[in-house]
Enzyme design. Structure first.
Site, mmCIF file in Angstrom:
data_model
loop_
_atom_site.group_PDB
_atom_site.id
_atom_site.type_symbol
_atom_site.label_atom_id
_atom_site.label_comp_id
_atom_site.label_asym_id
_atom_site.label_seq_id
_atom_site.Cartn_x
_atom_site.Cartn_y
_atom_site.Cartn_z
ATOM 1 N N LYS B 100 0.882 -1.173 0.000
ATOM 2 C CA LYS B 100 0.000 0.000 0.000
ATOM 3 C C LYS B 100 0.914 1.216 0.000
ATOM 4 O O LYS B 100 1.746 1.377 0.898
ATOM 5 C CB LYS B 100 -0.870 -0.006 1.254
ATOM 6 N N GLY B 161 -7.001 9.077 10.993
ATOM 7 C CA GLY B 161 -7.086 9.181 12.443
ATOM 8 C C GLY B 161 -8.197 10.082 12.950
ATOM 9 O O GLY B 161 -8.402 10.185 14.150
ATOM 10 N N ALA B 187 -8.937 5.206 5.621
ATOM 11 C CA ALA B 187 -8.742 6.392 6.466
ATOM 12 C C ALA B 187 -10.034 7.166 6.682
ATOM 13 O O ALA B 187 -10.782 7.429 5.745
ATOM 14 C CB ALA B 187 -7.687 7.331 5.917
ATOM 15 N N GLY B 188 -10.247 7.492 7.921
ATOM 16 C CA GLY B 188 -11.361 8.355 8.277
ATOM 17 C C GLY B 188 -12.596 7.623 8.760
ATOM 18 O O GLY B 188 -13.464 8.211 9.403
ATOM 19 N N ASN B 209 -8.342 1.243 10.887
ATOM 20 C CA ASN B 209 -7.323 0.994 11.901
ATOM 21 C C ASN B 209 -7.660 1.735 13.192
ATOM 22 O O ASN B 209 -8.051 1.129 14.184
ATOM 23 C CB ASN B 209 -5.942 1.422 11.368
#
Lengths: 378, 263
Positions: B100, B161, B187-188, B209
């Protein structure tokens, strides 16, 4: 304060420093109220005024809710990871007369400098504890601890560690470039105090007297290709609120000018030194220190916040839950001392003598994850 | 078709996966990775090479269950060149051929640089990597990445994050419409409901994550995400019913007066 540069010193335009000192002069911490603090806590990105509110006396009674917000921000950006590092002092010769520092040139201490063989043995002993992140320190003595001497130590460090940082004397950008080539990616230089008058009376002699040269160290380091830079004021030297405010602004300005720079804060308080046990952080008690650390976190949620062994274990173990992201372990502040007898006296007296294993256990016991590395050198 | 179960697989390069949940491994205790992977039903787990403490204590690789595909990322890279070097290092470390690409030179918002990412994609795809570029959802950049040899496109839902959800929703929809490769929102995503919404929209997979790493009960949150992703995928596959903006549909059509023979 001395603005007169010594001949070897590279000079950058002073506008950032002038702007910062004017901002710091203008701030009045007594003007803030609980309302201002609550307003600051409601913001996603803080204005300088919000940051000042968090540093103000009005914020102290609200430390619990400030800490809670700081914790949320820290976990969002860093998850549960806490990185470990250790400092290694390779020399303590110093040409400066800083009246609060154990290494000052008039303090009668044992001076020493490690040979490359000794440095390698120290590195090996440190690496055996599992650490992967090293901070190399010297006093300020360009003749005894030359740039090439430091560079060679850093080349050796690359054999044992994934991340190499330095906390040595300020240099020119081409010298930082040389150290970057030698494997260094992180440079910390602490301004100690941003009050030029106080700076002048705490630093009586030596190259450190040149306030602006020190102020522009981070910028020169980034110009030399470094990945990250560290900031800090030595809390207790002057009005700690103003110094913390200035430190935050300094980091903020640099980040704005160099968007890829990784920023970190250190929050040292004055500690007793060899031959002067009376030195203390004055009005910066643990609550005030935590207040400063949380304010840094909320101003720059993505910045690293370091916690050193200047603080006691209980404080350290608790601030990693709130805002600190990097903690030292297995620390010696004399010259060497990990493998052999210390070759020179310590810079200051430490408060937490725990081993790396003990600190790892303390991190894990709090549901956090101890990480030896969070970095790849490219 | 009656007794045949139609397989709904995610294809990345020449690999196929039945799970559509890519789990992050950073930011939480290594001891929980196993449980999180199991509850998530994840077949792919990301790994920041900069966290892979090769040769040191607690090597993250030791904690990743067998049979799970590693997706090393180039976190820490600021340029295409650095990303390429990190990707090669990952392959040398035995992390496989997936990568990635993350190229970030903004330490404040951590927004990816699409231009550098495309450059790295091109180099690494030629070297045989299965390249998943993490990107800001821009259609032109996504097309460039397709042409550069990407195996999927990974647009961000919101800055890393922040847990803000699908703030780039409209632009991700455009990618879903226009790009033939799998679209993986990365993300997000802060809540299972947001993951579900993205899947309903037609996104092919979700990478998460922080939302899991910072949950009170990490394995339980991993499970909640899995269920949400499966629900969203199920809804997408079923063909969502119409949702009207306002009011109801007129039961007497406006065009009822038209006849074929009228004139």
């Amino acid at each position: 304060m001395s603005m007169k540069y010594m001949p070897h010193m590279e000079q950058l335009d002073h506008s950032m420093m002038d702007e910062l000192l004017a901002e710091v002069n203008a701030v009045d911490f007594t003007a803030f109220t609980e309302h201002d603090v609550r307003h600051a806590l409601d913001q996603e990105y803080l204005s300088f005024s919000d940051f000042a509110a968090l540093l103000s006396p009005a914020a102290l009674p609200m430390l619990e809710i400030i800490a809670q917000k700081a914790q949320v921000e820290t976990r969002k950006r860093f998850g549960n990871t806490i990185c470990l590092f250790t400092p290694l002092y390779i020399a303590n010769h110093c040409a400066n007369h800083c009246i609060y520092c154990g290494f000052n040139c008039h303090n009668d201490i044992q001076r020493g400098q490690l040979t490359f063989d000794e440095i390698e043995r120290e590195f090996r002993a440190i690496a055996e504890t599992g650490l992967k992140d090293i901070l190399i320190l010297t006093g300020e003595h360009r003749a005894k601890s030359s740039v090439e001497y430091i560079a060679e130590a850093c080349r050796l460090a690359r054999k044992f560690f994934t991340s190499v940082g330095i906390e040595v004397y300020p240099m020119n950008s081409d010298e930082y470039a040389l150290l970057h080539e030698a494997g260094v990616d992180f440079v910390s230089v602490y301004q100690e105090t941003y009050n030029p008058e106080t700076y002048d009376v705490k630093h009586l002699a030596g190259p450190k007297k040149v306030f602006p040269y020190r102020f522009y160290s981070q910028e020169r380091a980034l110009m030399g290709g470094m990945r990250g830079v560290g900031f800090g004021a030595l809390l207790g030297l002057d009005d700690f609120r103003k110094d913390a405010y200035a430190t935050g602004l300094h980091a903020f300005y640099i980040q704005k000018k160099y968007p890829s720079a990784e920023i970190s804060f250190s929050c040292p308080r004055l500690r007793p030194i060899v031959n002067d046990a009376s030195i203390n952080p004055r009005d910066v008690h643990e609550p005030q220190l935590l207040q400063v650390m949380c304010a840094y976190r909320l101003l720059m949620p993505y910045a690293g916040v370091n916690i050193s062994t200047r603080e006691r274990d209980v404080f350290r173990d608790n601030v990693i839950k709130i805002c600190a992201t990097r903690i030292s372990a297995g620390v010696k502040t004399g010259v060497g001392g990990h493998e052999e007898e210390e070759k020179g006296d310590a810079q200051f007296v430490i408060s937490d003598e725990r081993s790396v294993d003990d600190v790892v256990d303390a991190i894990n016991a709090r549901g956090l994850q101890a990480a030896m590395t969070d970095y790849v050198f490219v | 078709m009656k007794n045949e179960i139609k397989k709904d697989l995610l294809t990345l390069g020449s690999h196929t996966f039945s799970s559509r949940f890519i789990l992050g491994s950073g930011k939480y205790s290594l001891d929980l990775i196993n449980a999180a992977v199991e509850e998530a039903g994840a077949q792919i787990i990301t790994l920041a090479l900069r966290r892979a403490n090769v040769g040191g204590l607690a090597n993250i690789l030791d904690y990743i269950p067998k049979g799970v595909t590693l997706l090393p990322n180039t976190s820490g890279a600021r340029t295409a060149e650095e990303a390429v070097r990190i990707a090669r290092l990952a392959r040398e470390c035995g992390c496989g051929d997936f990568v990635k690409i993350e190229v970030i030179h903004d330490a404040k918002y951590l927004l990816p640089d699409n231009y550098e990412t495309t450059k790295a994609t091109e180099v690494l795809a030629k070297e045989g990597f299965v390249v998943l570029p993490y990107m800001y959802p821009d259609l032109n950049a996504a097309r460039d990445m397709v042409n550069a040899g990407a195996a999927a496109i990974m647009p961000l839902g919101a800055p890393i994050g922040t847990n803000k959800g699908l703030v780039t929703k409209e632009f991700i929809k455009i990618l879903i419409d226009e790009i033939d490769l799998p679209i993986i929102v990365d993300a997000g995503i802060g809540k299972p409901s947001q993951a579900c919404e993205a899947m309903e929209m037609g996104v092919d997979a979700i990478m998460a994550n922080t939302a899991i790493a910072t949950a009170g009960d990490i394995p339980a949150m991993a499970k909640a995400f899995r269920m949400a992703i499966e629900a969203g995928r199920g809804a997408y596959n079923s063909g969502l019913g119409r949702v009207l903006d306002r009011g109801a549909a007129a039961s007497s059509p406006l065009t009822g007066f038209l006849t074929d023979s009228g004139e």
